[in-house]
Design an enzyme around this catalytic site. Structure first.
Site, PDB file in Angstrom:
ATOM      1  N   CYS A 178      52.225  57.534  46.544  1.00 43.04           N
ATOM      2  CA  CYS A 178      51.815  58.258  45.394  1.00 43.04           C
ATOM      3  C   CYS A 178      52.156  59.449  44.982  1.00 43.04           C
ATOM      4  CB  CYS A 178      50.303  58.064  45.364  1.00 43.04           C
ATOM      5  SG  CYS A 178      49.708  56.398  45.794  1.00 43.04           S
ATOM      6  N   HIS A 188      47.288  62.939  41.060  1.00 47.57           N
ATOM      7  CA  HIS A 188      47.331  61.582  41.235  1.00 47.57           C
ATOM      8  C   HIS A 188      46.079  60.894  40.911  1.00 47.57           C
ATOM      9  CE1 HIS A 188      48.499  57.658  42.715  1.00 47.57           C
ATOM     10  NE2 HIS A 188      47.483  57.876  43.698  1.00 47.57           N
ATOM     11  N   ASN A 246      45.696  53.047  39.212  1.00 49.94           N
ATOM     12  CA  ASN A 246      46.824  53.727  40.234  1.00 49.94           C
ATOM     13  C   ASN A 246      48.046  53.162  40.014  1.00 49.94           C
ATOM     14  OD1 ASN A 246      47.998  54.850  42.335  1.00 49.94           O
ATOM     15  ND2 ASN A 246      46.556  54.625  43.842  1.00 49.94           N
TER      16      ASN A 246
HETATM   17  O1  UT7 Z   1      46.568  56.343  45.852  1.00 49.41           O
HETATM   18  C1  UT7 Z   1      45.963  57.095  47.032  1.00 49.41           C
HETATM   19  C2  UT7 Z   1      45.688  55.870  48.121  1.00 49.41           C
HETATM   20  N1  UT7 Z   1      44.528  55.278  47.589  1.00 49.41           N
HETATM   21  C3  UT7 Z   1      43.356  55.235  48.222  1.00 49.41           C
HETATM   22  O2  UT7 Z   1      43.495  56.309  49.381  1.00 49.41           O
HETATM   23  C4  UT7 Z   1      42.095  54.505  47.736  1.00 49.41           C
HETATM   24  C5  UT7 Z   1      41.179  55.243  48.533  1.00 49.41           C
HETATM   25  N2  UT7 Z   1      40.031  54.325  48.473  1.00 49.41           N
HETATM   26  C6  UT7 Z   1      39.091  53.897  47.613  1.00 49.41           C
HETATM   27  O3  UT7 Z   1      39.357  54.170  46.258  1.00 49.41           O
HETATM   28  C7  UT7 Z   1      37.819  53.199  47.761  1.00 49.41           C
HETATM   29  O4  UT7 Z   1      37.611  53.336  49.094  1.00 49.41           O
HETATM   30  C8  UT7 Z   1      37.800  51.807  47.059  1.00 49.41           C
HETATM   31  C9  UT7 Z   1      37.869  51.540  45.618  1.00 49.41           C
HETATM   32  C10 UT7 Z   1      39.256  50.940  47.615  1.00 49.41           C
HETATM   33  C11 UT7 Z   1      36.670  50.961  47.970  1.00 49.41           C
HETATM   34  O5  UT7 Z   1      35.348  51.781  47.353  1.00 49.41           O
HETATM   35  P1  UT7 Z   1      34.173  51.892  48.308  1.00 49.41           P
HETATM   36  O6  UT7 Z   1      33.222  52.634  47.624  1.00 49.41           O
HETATM   37  O7  UT7 Z   1      34.815  52.609  49.369  1.00 49.41           O
HETATM   38  O8  UT7 Z   1      33.675  50.706  48.642  1.00 49.41           O
HETATM   39  P2  UT7 Z   1      33.693  49.987  50.041  1.00 49.41           P
HETATM   40  O9  UT7 Z   1      35.085  49.720  50.543  1.00 49.41           O
HETATM   41  O10 UT7 Z   1      32.645  50.779  51.144  1.00 49.41           O
HETATM   42  O11 UT7 Z   1      32.709  48.509  49.785  1.00 49.41           O
HETATM   43  C12 UT7 Z   1      31.553  48.665  49.389  1.00 49.41           C
HETATM   44  C13 UT7 Z   1      31.236  47.350  48.824  1.00 49.41           C
HETATM   45  C14 UT7 Z   1      31.628  46.311  50.223  1.00 49.41           C
HETATM   46  O12 UT7 Z   1      30.496  45.314  50.202  1.00 49.41           O
HETATM   47  P3  UT7 Z   1      29.419  45.376  51.371  1.00 49.41           P
HETATM   48  O13 UT7 Z   1      30.084  45.437  52.599  1.00 49.41           O
HETATM   49  O14 UT7 Z   1      28.697  46.687  51.245  1.00 49.41           O
HETATM   50  O15 UT7 Z   1      28.453  44.015  51.086  1.00 49.41           O
HETATM   51  C15 UT7 Z   1      32.674  45.558  49.554  1.00 49.41           C
HETATM   52  O16 UT7 Z   1      33.051  44.280  50.186  1.00 49.41           O
HETATM   53  O17 UT7 Z   1      31.862  46.782  47.768  1.00 49.41           O
HETATM   54  C16 UT7 Z   1      32.197  45.660  48.217  1.00 49.41           C
HETATM   55  N3  UT7 Z   1      33.607  45.395  47.363  1.00 49.41           N
HETATM   56  C17 UT7 Z   1      33.692  44.882  46.100  1.00 49.41           C
HETATM   57  N4  UT7 Z   1      32.792  44.378  45.308  1.00 49.41           N
HETATM   58  C18 UT7 Z   1      32.999  43.994  43.889  1.00 49.41           C
HETATM   59  C19 UT7 Z   1      34.953  45.824  47.431  1.00 49.41           C
HETATM   60  N5  UT7 Z   1      35.515  45.618  46.681  1.00 49.41           N
HETATM   61  C20 UT7 Z   1      34.890  44.972  45.692  1.00 49.41           C
HETATM   62  C21 UT7 Z   1      35.426  44.388  44.210  1.00 49.41           C
HETATM   63  N6  UT7 Z   1      34.273  44.016  43.524  1.00 49.41           N
HETATM   64  N7  UT7 Z   1      36.314  44.772  43.857  1.00 49.41           N
END
Ligand code: UT7
Length: 328
Positions: free
Chosen positions: A113, A255, A285
């Site tokens: 990125c 980005h 992204n």
């Molecule tokens: O380009 C630079 C590199 N990119 C990055 O560094 C990405 C950075 N990370 C992120 O953007 C975020 O961490 C994500 C968008 C990937 C995830 O968001 P989050 O707020 O960190 O969510 P999480 O991983 O803590 O997950 C929260 C909950 C989980 O459920 P439980 O365990 O709380 O029951 C996930 O299973 O959300 C669930 N979940 C979803 N639910 C609906 C994860 N993906 C989805 C989804 N739809 N697509």
């Protein structure tokens, strides 16, 4: 000291839209979760017969037209991509042939990125050193072909597109004031495409069954926190190097990885979101291409005016991060 500046920008976004509602039909997800957690409403998907160099070609030709430079006048093409048409030859070489830049040397940069800022930095050094005069810096990605469409945490984030900039020597205090790039190889396993390289070739049924050729994001919320810190550090580094402050900056072009990362950066830098250019809702992204696409849009919609101070910043897989401060 020679100053290098951007004299033309261009971008290309494929027509096909994939909305969060479309994703609801194939994944256990919903528009509300994606919008709230990422800021993304939709992303674009390249046509089946389009490769990264096709997207880059349109972006490059648009940038060249604005710069008033012909392809034959280009001496250097640096292409940032993690989704080249082929691993050999380089994506930039396919592009060189397509735009007819017969006098240019071309090569790729792999910095995920942060790729556009790395590519800009490399091309800038060649011009400053007097080796080349006119260069094309381009970033193009077809991220949708790298995804595991059953991995809901990863596949909802990405899209396709390309952005380009023509750079040359400039006068009157405008141009790139500085560019700063960094890597942390030890953190590289948090966002990677494990397959397709020498570690996993020859490609086997087993490697495909294990989806090693797709983009893996391990502990997305850990890289989220690192991203906020690195984005902010990169901005501060560029400003302190030039004895300038955020008050001097007209707009930050970051980005576009996640709207909440950008909000975290605004909080850490103690600035309003009004100073940060955001278009993630439309495209998601697009890895290296987000920065030049946002830059092109900010120029075309009048956000950036001659004389403005523009701060580019990015963080991504590798790990990589960086910034560039430009007097427009
Ligand atoms: O380009 C630079 C590199 N990119 C990055 O560094 C990405 C950075 N990370 C992120 O953007 C975020 O961490 C994500 C968008 C990937 C995830 O968001 P989050 O707020 O960190 O969510 P999480 O991983 O803590 O997950 C929260 C909950 C989980 O459920 P439980 O365990 O709380 O029951 C996930 O299973 O959300 C669930 N979940 C979803 N639910 C609906 C994860 N993906 C989805 C989804 N739809 N697509």
């Amino acid at each position: 000291m020679k100053r290098v500046g951007i004299i033309g920008t261009g971008s290309y976004i494929p027509e096909k839209v994939l909305s969060n509602f479309d994703l609801e039909k194939i994944l256990d997800t919903n528009d509300e979760w994606i919008t709230t957690r990422t800021g993304i409403s939709e992303r674009r998907v390249a046509k089946n017969d389009e490769a990264s160099s096709d997207l880059a070609q349109v972006a490059a030709e648009r940038a060249l037209a604005i710069a008033g430079i012909t392809p034959e006048e280009l001496e250097l093409i640096v292409m940032a991509t993690i989704t080249p048409d082929t691993h050999c030859p380089a994506g930039a070489n396919w592009l060189e042939a397509k735009i007819g830049a017969a006098n240019a040397v071309s090569f790729d940069i792999t910095a995920a990125c942060t790729g556009f800022i790395f590519a800009l930095s490399v091309a800038e050094q060649y011009i400053k050193a007097g080796i080349y005069h006119n260069a094309l810096v381009v970033a193009s990605e077809i991220m949708t072909r790298t995804l595991d469409w059953t991995d809901r945490e990863t596949c909802i984030l990405w899209g396709d597109g390309a952005g380009a900039a023509v750079i040359t020597e400039v006068e009157n205090d405008r141009g790139i004031l500085s560019t700063h790039i960094h890597t942390d190889g030890a953190g590289g396993d948090t966002l990677l495409m494990p397959g397709g390289g020498s570690k996993t070739t020859p490609i086997s049924h087993e490697s495909v069954d294990k989806k090693l050729h797709t983009l893996n994001m391990i502990e997305g919320n850990r890289s989220f926190k690192v991203a906020v810190r690195r984005f902010s550090e990169a901005c501060e580094e560029a400003l302190s190097y030039n004895n300038l402050t955020l008050d001097d900056v007209k707009v930050i072009i970051p980005h576009q990885a996640n709207l909440r990362i950008l909000q975290g950066m605004a909080k850490q830098l103690d600035i309003s979101m009004d100073k940060i250019y955001v278009n993630i809702e439309k495209y998601g992204n697009i890895s290296s291409a987000t920065v030049p696409i946002a830059l092109d849009e900010a120029v075309k919609d009048g956000t950036i005016q001659p004389g403005d101070l523009v701060l580019l910043t990015a963080f991504g897989g590798g790990l990589t991060w960086g910034s560039s401060l430009i007097r427009w």
